[in-house]
Every structure is written in C-alpha cells, then in structure tokens.
Design a protein around this motif. Structure first.
Motif, PDB file in Angstrom:
ATOM      1  N   PRO A 199      -9.003   6.148   5.618  1.00 34.03           N
ATOM      2  CA  PRO A 199      -9.380   5.640   4.302  1.00 34.03           C
ATOM      3  C   PRO A 199     -10.673   4.839   4.376  1.00 34.03           C
ATOM      4  O   PRO A 199     -11.056   4.335   5.435  1.00 34.03           O
ATOM      5  CB  PRO A 199      -8.204   4.735   3.945  1.00 34.03           C
ATOM      6  CG  PRO A 199      -7.705   4.247   5.275  1.00 34.03           C
ATOM      7  CD  PRO A 199      -7.883   5.406   6.214  1.00 34.03           C
ATOM      8  N   GLN A 236       1.305   4.300  -2.776  1.00 34.21           N
ATOM      9  CA  GLN A 236       0.973   5.619  -2.235  1.00 34.21           C
ATOM     10  C   GLN A 236      -0.519   5.748  -1.936  1.00 34.21           C
ATOM     11  O   GLN A 236      -1.140   6.780  -2.190  1.00 34.21           O
ATOM     12  CB  GLN A 236       1.443   6.726  -3.195  1.00 34.21           C
ATOM     13  CG  GLN A 236       2.952   6.745  -3.389  1.00 34.21           C
ATOM     14  CD  GLN A 236       3.419   7.905  -4.240  1.00 34.21           C
ATOM     15  OE1 GLN A 236       2.750   8.311  -5.194  1.00 34.21           O
ATOM     16  NE2 GLN A 236       4.568   8.459  -3.891  1.00 34.21           N
ATOM     17  N   ARG A 237      -1.072   4.689  -1.368  1.00 29.23           N
ATOM     18  CA  ARG A 237      -2.470   4.706  -0.966  1.00 29.23           C
ATOM     19  C   ARG A 237      -2.642   5.471   0.352  1.00 29.23           C
ATOM     20  O   ARG A 237      -1.727   5.548   1.169  1.00 29.23           O
ATOM     21  CB  ARG A 237      -2.985   3.282  -0.768  1.00 29.23           C
ATOM     22  CG  ARG A 237      -3.049   2.453  -2.023  1.00 29.23           C
ATOM     23  CD  ARG A 237      -4.246   2.790  -2.898  1.00 29.23           C
ATOM     24  NE  ARG A 237      -4.303   1.906  -4.056  1.00 29.23           N
ATOM     25  CZ  ARG A 237      -4.852   0.707  -4.042  1.00 29.23           C
ATOM     26  NH1 ARG A 237      -5.427   0.242  -2.944  1.00 29.23           N
ATOM     27  NH2 ARG A 237      -4.852  -0.030  -5.134  1.00 29.23           N
ATOM     28  N   THR A 238      -3.826   5.998   0.548  1.00 31.50           N
ATOM     29  CA  THR A 238      -4.154   6.639   1.818  1.00 31.50           C
ATOM     30  C   THR A 238      -4.213   5.580   2.909  1.00 31.50           C
ATOM     31  O   THR A 238      -4.877   4.552   2.752  1.00 31.50           O
ATOM     32  CB  THR A 238      -5.520   7.350   1.731  1.00 31.50           C
ATOM     33  OG1 THR A 238      -5.453   8.345   0.716  1.00 31.50           O
ATOM     34  CG2 THR A 238      -5.891   7.990   3.058  1.00 31.50           C
ATOM     35  N   LEU A 253       0.823  -1.212   0.000  1.00 26.12           N
ATOM     36  CA  LEU A 253       0.000   0.000   0.000  1.00 26.12           C
ATOM     37  C   LEU A 253       0.859   1.264   0.000  1.00 26.12           C
ATOM     38  O   LEU A 253       0.523   2.254  -0.656  1.00 26.12           O
ATOM     39  CB  LEU A 253      -0.921  -0.011   1.222  1.00 26.12           C
ATOM     40  CG  LEU A 253      -2.066  -1.038   1.174  1.00 26.12           C
ATOM     41  CD1 LEU A 253      -2.639  -1.268   2.560  1.00 26.12           C
ATOM     42  CD2 LEU A 253      -3.154  -0.577   0.204  1.00 26.12           C
ATOM     43  N   GLU A 279     -10.121   1.291  -0.333  1.00 23.91           N
ATOM     44  CA  GLU A 279      -8.779   1.774  -0.634  1.00 23.91           C
ATOM     45  C   GLU A 279      -7.702   0.801  -0.166  1.00 23.91           C
ATOM     46  O   GLU A 279      -6.552   0.901  -0.591  1.00 23.91           O
ATOM     47  CB  GLU A 279      -8.565   3.144   0.014  1.00 23.91           C
ATOM     48  CG  GLU A 279      -9.494   4.226  -0.506  1.00 23.91           C
ATOM     49  CD  GLU A 279      -9.288   5.550   0.198  1.00 23.91           C
ATOM     50  OE1 GLU A 279      -8.231   6.173  -0.004  1.00 23.91           O
ATOM     51  OE2 GLU A 279     -10.185   5.959   0.973  1.00 23.91           O
ATOM     52  N   LEU A 280      -8.062  -0.140   0.702  1.00 27.83           N
ATOM     53  CA  LEU A 280      -7.077  -1.067   1.265  1.00 27.83           C
ATOM     54  C   LEU A 280      -7.360  -2.525   0.955  1.00 27.83           C
ATOM     55  O   LEU A 280      -6.459  -3.365   1.014  1.00 27.83           O
ATOM     56  CB  LEU A 280      -7.034  -0.928   2.803  1.00 27.83           C
ATOM     57  CG  LEU A 280      -6.882   0.457   3.414  1.00 27.83           C
ATOM     58  CD1 LEU A 280      -6.758   0.324   4.938  1.00 27.83           C
ATOM     59  CD2 LEU A 280      -5.683   1.191   2.846  1.00 27.83           C
TER      60      LEU A 280
END
Length: 226
Positions: free
Chosen positions: A200, A122-124, A118, A204-205
């Motif tokens: 998030p 560059q995920r939140t 993640l 998103e995850l």
C-alpha cells in the motif's frame, strides 16, 4: 482476512536455527524481491548471549549492521545470499528500507489498534512485523518519509507529539526470525503472502496509524498527570 497476532495472544518465538535464517533470507530475495544483508549474530559466553560486535551495552544484540558500508553489500541475489549465510549461518537478516519498501514504525499498542481498524475498513495492507521491543512496522511503498509529517498534520496531530516514525532511505529493519539478544525474535504480525505482494501507499494507512498513535499519546499524558 489473514490471520494476525492478537493483542493478548502470546505468539510462539521461532528458534533461530542457522538453516532457518538462510531459508528465510533466500525466500525474501526470491519471493519478495527484497534486498537483504547479513548483520551481527549472537555469541555464547559463560552462559550469556552477547552480540558479535563486542559491546556489552549493545542496543540491539545480534540484530544490527556489522559493517559501515552495509548498503553496498545488501543484495537481491539468492546465489549471493546462500554464499553469505553459508559463511556466517547465524547472522541476523536485515532489510534495507527506502528501496522496495519503507516502514511505518509505531508502538505495538497503537499498531494492533490500527491493524484491527484497517482490517475492518478492508484497507490494502502489506506485511507487518512485531519486534521484541514492542514496536510494529507496517511495510509501505518507498517515499513515506517525505509524506508523513504533512499527512499527520492534516489529521490534526503534531508529528513531534505522536510516536510514529518512518524507516526510509539509509535505514534498515530486522526481518523474522532474527533474534534480538534474550528479548525474543522479530515476528510477522501479518505475514508476506501473494495477496500482499503489492504494497500500500502511505496514505492508505496513515489515518488509522495517526489516530492510534494520537490515542496512545493522549493516554500517556493522562497517566503522567494522574
């Protein structure tokens, strides 16, 4: 990129001093606007640490709810927190899920893999805890329980085949630096900061977490058949 606890790194276990518990509980209410409540605590008896609940086989010594109506006593008031921990300074810090956040609960091996993936994408990310029983909990917006099964199926996994749980309404998690008997303390793998104040959403995850948990399940099946 924020500093995280590495897979092979031995993170220091914080001492559960009473002033530290009060300090952390107050910060959770004031800085994160999380509800908190005081749980059980550890008592010393003949050189051993026992849970205040009195059960010799307690599954989470010093780190579970002390009363049945814990949901009713959970508070977001720093004044009330100071009052509660003033009376019981060694009580564990517990956070209700399903209010300001849910938690996606996975094995730490899968969690570290997903966390690295993640971050590369560059995920939140929100805060992430690491527990002494080798679990990682990823904090997300409430409502995850209703979404996760269908999302997992969409990525090609059966929800019952992978070890990915959701802590939502009616549940709670232990917050750092709560200690769980002699096993160690709950720690932050990714600390709460101003940068991750906005949590998030599950979607998103979930792809990275489902993938990591799927790999873990496949590896476990391979070990059993070897």
């Amino acid at each position: 990129m924020e500093e995280t606890i590495g897979v092979t790194e031995t993170a220091p276990i914080p001492q559960q001093r009473s002033e530290q518990l009060l300090d952390h509980a107050v910060r959770y209410t004031e800085e994160r606007h999380w509800d908190v409540f005081a749980g059980t605590w550890l008592e010393h008896e003949e050189g051993r640490e026992l849970c205040s609940c009195g059960a010799a086989d307690c599954a989470a010594p010093g780190a579970h709810a002390a009363v049945k109506d814990w949901a009713a006593v959970a508070t977001g008031s720093a004044v009330q927190v100071r009052r509660v921990w003033g009376k019981r300074p060694d009580a564990s810090i517990l956070l209700p899920t399903g209010r300001t956040f849910d938690a996606l609960d996975v094995p730490d091996t899968a969690g570290f893999l997903a966390l690295a993936r993640l971050e590369r994408m560059q995920r939140t990310l929100g805060p992430v805890t690491l527990t002494p029983d080798h679990r990682m909990l990823f904090f997300v917006l409430p409502g995850a329980a209703a979404k996760v099964p269908d999302m997992v199926r969409r990525f090609g996994w059966s929800p019952s085949a992978i070890d990915l749980k959701v802590r939502g309404e009616g549940e709670y998690v232990a917050a750092p630096p709560t200690r769980v008997g002699g096993r160690g303390a709950v720690q932050w793998a990714r600390r709460p900061t101003p940068a991750n104040r906005w949590l998030p959403d599950t979607d998103e995850l979930i792809d990275a977490l489902a993938y990591a948990c799927g790999r873990e399940a496949a590896a476990e099946r391979a070990r059993r058949s070897a």
